[in-house]
Design a protein around this motif. Structure first.
Motif, PDB file in Angstrom:
ATOM      1  N   LYS A 191       0.830  -1.200   0.000  1.00 23.55           N
ATOM      2  CA  LYS A 191       0.000   0.000   0.000  1.00 23.55           C
ATOM      3  C   LYS A 191       0.872   1.261   0.000  1.00 23.55           C
ATOM      4  O   LYS A 191       1.820   1.363   0.776  1.00 23.55           O
ATOM      5  CB  LYS A 191      -0.906   0.009   1.232  1.00 23.55           C
ATOM      6  N   ILE A 195      -3.031   9.084  -6.589  1.00 26.03           N
ATOM      7  CA  ILE A 195      -4.440   9.474  -6.701  1.00 26.03           C
ATOM      8  C   ILE A 195      -4.592  10.588  -7.734  1.00 26.03           C
ATOM      9  O   ILE A 195      -5.496  10.553  -8.581  1.00 26.03           O
ATOM     10  CB  ILE A 195      -4.985   9.927  -5.324  1.00 26.03           C
ATOM     11  N   ARG A 218       1.152   8.131  -2.204  1.00 22.84           N
ATOM     12  CA  ARG A 218      -0.274   7.819  -2.333  1.00 22.84           C
ATOM     13  C   ARG A 218      -1.025   8.996  -2.958  1.00 22.84           C
ATOM     14  O   ARG A 218      -1.843   8.809  -3.869  1.00 22.84           O
ATOM     15  CB  ARG A 218      -0.867   7.485  -0.963  1.00 22.84           C
ATOM     16  N   THR A 234      -3.189   2.649  -5.806  1.00 24.48           N
ATOM     17  CA  THR A 234      -2.577   2.946  -4.509  1.00 24.48           C
ATOM     18  C   THR A 234      -2.222   1.661  -3.766  1.00 24.48           C
ATOM     19  O   THR A 234      -1.640   1.700  -2.701  1.00 24.48           O
ATOM     20  CB  THR A 234      -3.520   3.790  -3.633  1.00 24.48           C
TER      21      THR A 234
END
Length: 313
Positions: A268, A278, A274, A284
């Motif tokens: 992750k 996005i 992250r 992600t």
């Protein structure tokens, strides 16, 4: 030889142990000299004065680089040689993380107009076609010969890179869909000759950008197979262990590697990586085992954070 140069010379000698790549040698020499100069400013002029203070000085040097506005990637690079020379792991030095938002190489759409023209030129078609199928660094491409097509420890077609990053040998696995293309290019070359001429290598093509594209293609190949073939994960683990055992000496780190390849939790993204993913409409979360296959067999990094940050986001 003066005392200051003695410190510098000792560091360079230690940093260059096992290194054969000329570009790496040049960079390591420069970075050792810069760190030695920092040590001198701190009053460390003799080798005996450095002993026991290596980590403290490296951390101070990192803070100075950070305060001077250097990017995380540059700071990591500047620390690599001094850390090797002093036998201090880079993981022991606090430093800013290299995140995708700070990487600009190969991602500026307006830059390198010459390279964009050349990538479409027939003159470089063979090179571009090969790079899209293999995905190695420019210097590695330039050194390839007609004898560098091999079969790895698990029977897969690979390109043998005699001097990869850090002067280490590596095997670049070829995806099944690209095997025919790569074999045809090698078959047209004599074993003793360079695969690509100097004229072919003299260009501004963004070969690293093509390397990124290849890594993304490889990830999709492994992720799709792992999703659709439940038993494929066992084959991947077997192949990763075979490559690990072929490249490493027996030791405790083998158990850590086994833990990594059997960890079925997704990888992750966090923080800036992250947010960047996005913004770009990208994933992600990644299949951890697919990342390992790309990192080990196609990029020879052996680090998932480097693979995700530099190649997938």
């Amino acid at each position: 030889m003066g005392r200051y140069r003695s410190v510098q010379s000792i560091m360079i000698a230690e940093a260059l142990k096992g290194i054969t790549d000329n570009q790496t040698i040049t960079a390591y020499k420069k970075d050792c000299k810069l760190f030695a100069a920092y040590c001198k400013e701190q009053g460390v002029k003799r080798p005996d004065q450095l002993q026991g203070k290596e980590k403290e000085l490296l951390q101070g040097y990192e803070k100075e680089l950070e305060a001077s506005g250097y990017s995380p990637a540059t700071i990591h690079r500047r620390l690599a040689a001094p850390c090797k020379a002093t036998n201090i792991s880079m993981s022991e030095i606090e430093k800013p993380k290299r995140t995708s938002g700070k990487i600009t190489r190969s991602r500026n759409e307006k830059a390198n107009r010459q390279g964009k023209r050349e990538i479409e030129s027939e003159k470089y078609n063979r090179l571009v076609t090969f790079q899209r199928a293999v995905g190695i660094r420019r210097a590695e491409l330039a050194r390839l010969t007609g004898a560098d097509l091999v079969i790895d420890e698990m029977g897969h077609l690979c390109v043998y890179v005699e001097r990869g990053k850090g002067g280490k040998t590596q095997l670049q696995r070829i995806l099944p869909e690209d095997e025919k293309t790569v074999m045809e290019i090698f078959q047209a070359a004599d074993p003793g000759q360079k695969l690509f001429s100097k004229e072919e290598m003299q260009n501004k093509i963004d070969l690293h950008g093509i390397r990124r594209e290849h890594a993304q293609k490889a990830y999709k190949y492994y992720a799709d197979r792992l999703k659709n073939e439940p038993g494929y994960k066992y084959q991947c683990r077997q192949e990763l262990m075979a490559r690990y055992d072929e490249r490493h000496r027996p030791g405790a780190s083998r158990q850590r590697f086994i833990a990594d390849i059997t960890n079925e939790q997704p990888y992750k993204l966090r923080g800036e990586n992250r947010q960047k993913a996005i913004e770009l409409g990208k994933k992600t979360e990644y299949n951890r085992l697919a990342l390992m296959m790309v990192s080990v067999l196609h990029l020879s990094h052996w680090r998932l954070d480097v693979t995700v940050t530099n190649y997938l986001i």
